[in-house]
Design a protein around this motif. Structure first.
Motif, PDB file in Angstrom:
ATOM      1  N   LEU A 157      30.545  25.247  53.341  1.00  0.00           N
ATOM      2  CA  LEU A 157      30.218  26.993  52.990  1.00  0.00           C
ATOM      3  C   LEU A 157      28.641  27.014  52.641  1.00  0.00           C
ATOM      4  O   LEU A 157      28.075  27.991  52.704  1.00  0.00           O
ATOM      5  CB  LEU A 157      30.843  27.193  51.518  1.00  0.00           C
ATOM      6  N   VAL A 158      28.075  26.054  52.154  1.00  0.00           N
ATOM      7  CA  VAL A 158      26.665  25.525  52.146  1.00  0.00           C
ATOM      8  C   VAL A 158      26.058  24.687  53.110  1.00  0.00           C
ATOM      9  O   VAL A 158      26.635  24.066  53.614  1.00  0.00           O
ATOM     10  CB  VAL A 158      26.133  25.402  50.602  1.00  0.00           C
ATOM     11  N   LEU A 159      24.798  25.213  53.248  1.00  0.00           N
ATOM     12  CA  LEU A 159      24.210  24.352  54.401  1.00  0.00           C
ATOM     13  C   LEU A 159      23.332  23.237  54.070  1.00  0.00           C
ATOM     14  O   LEU A 159      22.426  23.574  53.080  1.00  0.00           O
ATOM     15  CB  LEU A 159      23.462  25.150  55.390  1.00  0.00           C
ATOM     16  N   ARG A 160      23.460  22.096  54.209  1.00  0.00           N
ATOM     17  CA  ARG A 160      22.431  20.961  53.552  1.00  0.00           C
ATOM     18  C   ARG A 160      21.861  20.459  54.785  1.00  0.00           C
ATOM     19  O   ARG A 160      22.094  20.061  55.891  1.00  0.00           O
ATOM     20  CB  ARG A 160      23.563  19.671  53.096  1.00  0.00           C
ATOM     21  N   LEU A 161      20.374  20.579  54.457  1.00  0.00           N
ATOM     22  CA  LEU A 161      19.348  20.199  55.721  1.00  0.00           C
ATOM     23  C   LEU A 161      18.809  18.913  55.176  1.00  0.00           C
ATOM     24  O   LEU A 161      18.430  18.424  54.138  1.00  0.00           O
ATOM     25  CB  LEU A 161      18.244  21.164  55.562  1.00  0.00           C
ATOM     26  N   PRO A 162      18.792  17.896  56.425  1.00  0.00           N
ATOM     27  CA  PRO A 162      18.415  16.609  56.295  1.00  0.00           C
ATOM     28  C   PRO A 162      16.864  16.623  56.233  1.00  0.00           C
ATOM     29  O   PRO A 162      16.285  17.906  56.686  1.00  0.00           O
ATOM     30  CB  PRO A 162      18.996  15.892  57.631  1.00  0.00           C
ATOM     31  N   PRO A 163      16.162  15.728  55.828  1.00  0.00           N
ATOM     32  CA  PRO A 163      14.606  15.698  55.902  1.00  0.00           C
ATOM     33  C   PRO A 163      14.005  15.859  57.285  1.00  0.00           C
ATOM     34  O   PRO A 163      14.694  15.381  58.237  1.00  0.00           O
ATOM     35  CB  PRO A 163      14.375  14.402  55.447  1.00  0.00           C
ATOM     36  N   GLY A 164      12.968  16.559  57.358  1.00  0.00           N
ATOM     37  CA  GLY A 164      12.286  16.636  58.733  1.00  0.00           C
ATOM     38  C   GLY A 164      12.590  17.767  59.564  1.00  0.00           C
ATOM     39  O   GLY A 164      12.303  18.016  60.717  1.00  0.00           O
ATOM     40  N   VAL A 165      13.565  18.739  59.096  1.00  0.00           N
ATOM     41  CA  VAL A 165      13.970  19.832  59.918  1.00  0.00           C
ATOM     42  C   VAL A 165      12.807  20.757  60.261  1.00  0.00           C
ATOM     43  O   VAL A 165      12.587  21.233  61.358  1.00  0.00           O
ATOM     44  CB  VAL A 165      15.236  20.516  59.120  1.00  0.00           C
ATOM     45  N   VAL A 166      11.954  20.859  59.217  1.00  0.00           N
ATOM     46  CA  VAL A 166      10.794  21.809  59.284  1.00  0.00           C
ATOM     47  C   VAL A 166       9.428  21.004  59.711  1.00  0.00           C
ATOM     48  O   VAL A 166       9.316  19.998  59.051  1.00  0.00           O
ATOM     49  CB  VAL A 166      10.541  22.656  58.078  1.00  0.00           C
ATOM     50  N   SER A 179       7.065  34.473  53.505  1.00  0.00           N
ATOM     51  CA  SER A 179       7.559  34.964  54.763  1.00  0.00           C
ATOM     52  C   SER A 179       7.795  36.632  55.075  1.00  0.00           C
ATOM     53  O   SER A 179       7.459  37.206  56.146  1.00  0.00           O
ATOM     54  CB  SER A 179       8.958  34.159  55.147  1.00  0.00           C
ATOM     55  N   GLN A 180       8.365  37.054  54.077  1.00  0.00           N
ATOM     56  CA  GLN A 180       8.414  38.592  54.313  1.00  0.00           C
ATOM     57  C   GLN A 180       7.220  39.140  54.203  1.00  0.00           C
ATOM     58  O   GLN A 180       7.112  40.385  54.998  1.00  0.00           O
ATOM     59  CB  GLN A 180       9.308  39.054  52.677  1.00  0.00           C
ATOM     60  N   GLU A 181       6.175  38.686  53.430  1.00  0.00           N
ATOM     61  CA  GLU A 181       4.928  39.300  53.612  1.00  0.00           C
ATOM     62  C   GLU A 181       4.032  39.120  54.853  1.00  0.00           C
ATOM     63  O   GLU A 181       3.454  39.893  55.269  1.00  0.00           O
ATOM     64  CB  GLU A 181       3.838  38.547  52.502  1.00  0.00           C
ATOM     65  N   LEU A 182       4.276  37.982  55.604  1.00  0.00           N
ATOM     66  CA  LEU A 182       3.895  37.922  56.791  1.00  0.00           C
ATOM     67  C   LEU A 182       4.715  38.902  57.831  1.00  0.00           C
ATOM     68  O   LEU A 182       4.091  39.301  58.856  1.00  0.00           O
ATOM     69  CB  LEU A 182       4.224  36.493  57.416  1.00  0.00           C
ATOM     70  N   THR A 183       6.097  39.013  57.414  1.00  0.00           N
ATOM     71  CA  THR A 183       6.781  40.001  58.528  1.00  0.00           C
ATOM     72  C   THR A 183       6.180  41.399  58.299  1.00  0.00           C
ATOM     73  O   THR A 183       6.067  41.968  59.254  1.00  0.00           O
ATOM     74  CB  THR A 183       8.188  39.911  57.973  1.00  0.00           C
ATOM     75  N   ALA A 184       5.924  41.765  57.038  1.00  0.00           N
ATOM     76  CA  ALA A 184       5.384  43.128  56.937  1.00  0.00           C
ATOM     77  C   ALA A 184       4.140  43.408  57.302  1.00  0.00           C
ATOM     78  O   ALA A 184       3.644  44.430  58.007  1.00  0.00           O
ATOM     79  CB  ALA A 184       5.191  43.390  55.338  1.00  0.00           C
ATOM     80  N   MET A 185       3.197  42.207  57.402  1.00  0.00           N
ATOM     81  CA  MET A 185       1.939  42.312  58.050  1.00  0.00           C
ATOM     82  C   MET A 185       1.948  42.545  59.684  1.00  0.00           C
ATOM     83  O   MET A 185       1.229  43.377  59.880  1.00  0.00           O
ATOM     84  CB  MET A 185       1.030  40.985  57.660  1.00  0.00           C
ATOM     85  N   PHE A 186       2.682  41.515  60.276  1.00  0.00           N
ATOM     86  CA  PHE A 186       2.910  41.956  61.786  1.00  0.00           C
ATOM     87  C   PHE A 186       3.539  43.223  62.202  1.00  0.00           C
ATOM     88  O   PHE A 186       3.236  43.902  63.058  1.00  0.00           O
ATOM     89  CB  PHE A 186       3.539  40.626  62.421  1.00  0.00           C
ATOM     90  N   LEU A 187       4.301  43.795  61.198  1.00  0.00           N
ATOM     91  CA  LEU A 187       5.098  45.105  61.586  1.00  0.00           C
ATOM     92  C   LEU A 187       4.161  45.980  61.463  1.00  0.00           C
ATOM     93  O   LEU A 187       4.093  47.066  62.250  1.00  0.00           O
ATOM     94  CB  LEU A 187       6.284  44.909  60.631  1.00  0.00           C
ATOM     95  N   SER A 223       6.023  33.758  61.571  1.00  0.00           N
ATOM     96  CA  SER A 223       6.173  34.484  60.426  1.00  0.00           C
ATOM     97  C   SER A 223       7.355  33.892  59.556  1.00  0.00           C
ATOM     98  O   SER A 223       7.316  33.953  58.229  1.00  0.00           O
ATOM     99  CB  SER A 223       6.581  35.933  60.537  1.00  0.00           C
ATOM    100  N   VAL A 224       8.370  33.212  60.235  1.00  0.00           N
ATOM    101  CA  VAL A 224       9.329  32.387  59.643  1.00  0.00           C
ATOM    102  C   VAL A 224       9.111  30.926  58.935  1.00  0.00           C
ATOM    103  O   VAL A 224      10.072  30.742  58.415  1.00  0.00           O
ATOM    104  CB  VAL A 224      10.689  32.375  60.544  1.00  0.00           C
ATOM    105  N   LEU A 225       7.946  30.656  59.333  1.00  0.00           N
ATOM    106  CA  LEU A 225       7.874  29.244  58.712  1.00  0.00           C
ATOM    107  C   LEU A 225       7.626  28.976  57.278  1.00  0.00           C
ATOM    108  O   LEU A 225       8.258  28.144  56.641  1.00  0.00           O
ATOM    109  CB  LEU A 225       6.303  28.645  59.105  1.00  0.00           C
TER     110      LEU A 225
END
Length: 279
Positions: A270-279, A87-95, A183-185
């Motif tokens: 304090l921590v985020l627990r993601l359920p299945p299928g958020v992405v 994701s950071q590399e995609l960000t650097a690419m488009f920037l 880029s955030v995918l």
């Protein structure tokens, strides 16, 4: 016995009751509620913010705040666990592409902002690749970025600005717009793989979501204020619509994560627990 258990738990907080109700709704109802919430937020911003250019400045400020949180995590906690290098590399690419286009097409304050953002992103990439390589979750960061880079490249060849600039510069301009939208995918993919997201990474991604929404709101409200003249100023054909669509896509990609983030914060977790299928 059931009554006693419920009494011991105590009444639910309003935010928890609403969250539970929303979670039980079918996907179509959830999508409708998200659309209504987005429209309500746009109406609120239009009433409160008189100069809508300030929304773009606010977007850059929130993005900078998110990067600051990421830098703190890397320098103080000495770990890059949960952060997507791709994701950071995609960000650097488009920037990098956008910075080039900014230099040759419209040198302004945005050029300076992009320069700072690119320098920071390259530093993050360096830290992940070399200084903190042992904590990098390579097996979780397995999103195939060619799935997004190739379609974006093809789309930029077909749909790009219709200005008087050189054709190569116009194609590159379109490429950076499309790459930014997706880029955030890889970052969301990593968080979905690990299921539990530690606070600093969650704060960083939430800041990206807020920044994207403010930027999208800036574009939408500018279009409304100019009664569509802004789109015609960008050129003709499909390109103006694709610019606006890209902004909306960026916001929608992060909307689901932001929902669970806000729910987690109000729930005191304090921590985020993601359920299945958020992405």
């Amino acid at each position: 016995m059931i009554h006693k258990r419920e009494e011991m738990k105590g009444p639910k907080r309003p935010i928890q009751s609403v969250s539970t109700w929303v979670r039980r709704q079918p996907p179509k109802i959830k999508a409708f509620l998200a659309l209504v919430s987005g429209m309500a937020a746009l109406v609120f911003l239009r009433m409160v913010v008189h100069d809508h250019d300030n929304l773009f400045v606010s977007s850059e400020g929130v993005h900078a705040l998110g990067i600051s949180v990421l830098i703190y995590k890397l320098t103080k906690e000495k770990t890059c666990a949960g952060i997507s290098l791709k994701s950071q590399e995609l960000t650097a690419m488009f920037l990098a592409v956008r910075l080039y286009c900014s230099f040759v097409m419209e040198f302004d304050i945005h050029t300076l902002l992009d320069s700072a953002a690119l320098a920071t992103t390259l530093w993050v990439i360096y830290m992940i690749r070399f200084q903190l390589k042992s904590s990098y979750m390579d097996d979780k960061d397995n999103f195939a970025i060619y799935y997004v880079v190739i379609p974006c490249a093809v789309l930029s060849l077909v749909i790009h600005p219709t200005t008087n600039h050189h054709i190569v510069n116009r194609i590159l301009w379109a490429l950076c717009v499309y790459l930014e939208a997706v880029s955030v995918l890889p970052q969301l993919w990593v968080m979905q793989n690990i299921k539990i997201v530690e606070p600093f990474t969650a704060h960083y991604v939430f800041a990206l979501g807020v920044a994207r929404f403010l930027n999208c709101a800036h574009w939408v409200l500018q279009v409304l204020d100019t009664r569509g003249r802004l789109l015609t100023a960008l050129g003709y054909g499909l390109w103006p619509s694709m610019v606006l669509l890209s902004e909306i896509v960026q916001t929608l990609i992060l909307a689901d994560f932001c929902y669970y983030y806000v729910k987690s914060i109000f729930g005191g977790q304090l921590v985020l627990r993601l359920p299945p299928g958020v992405v």
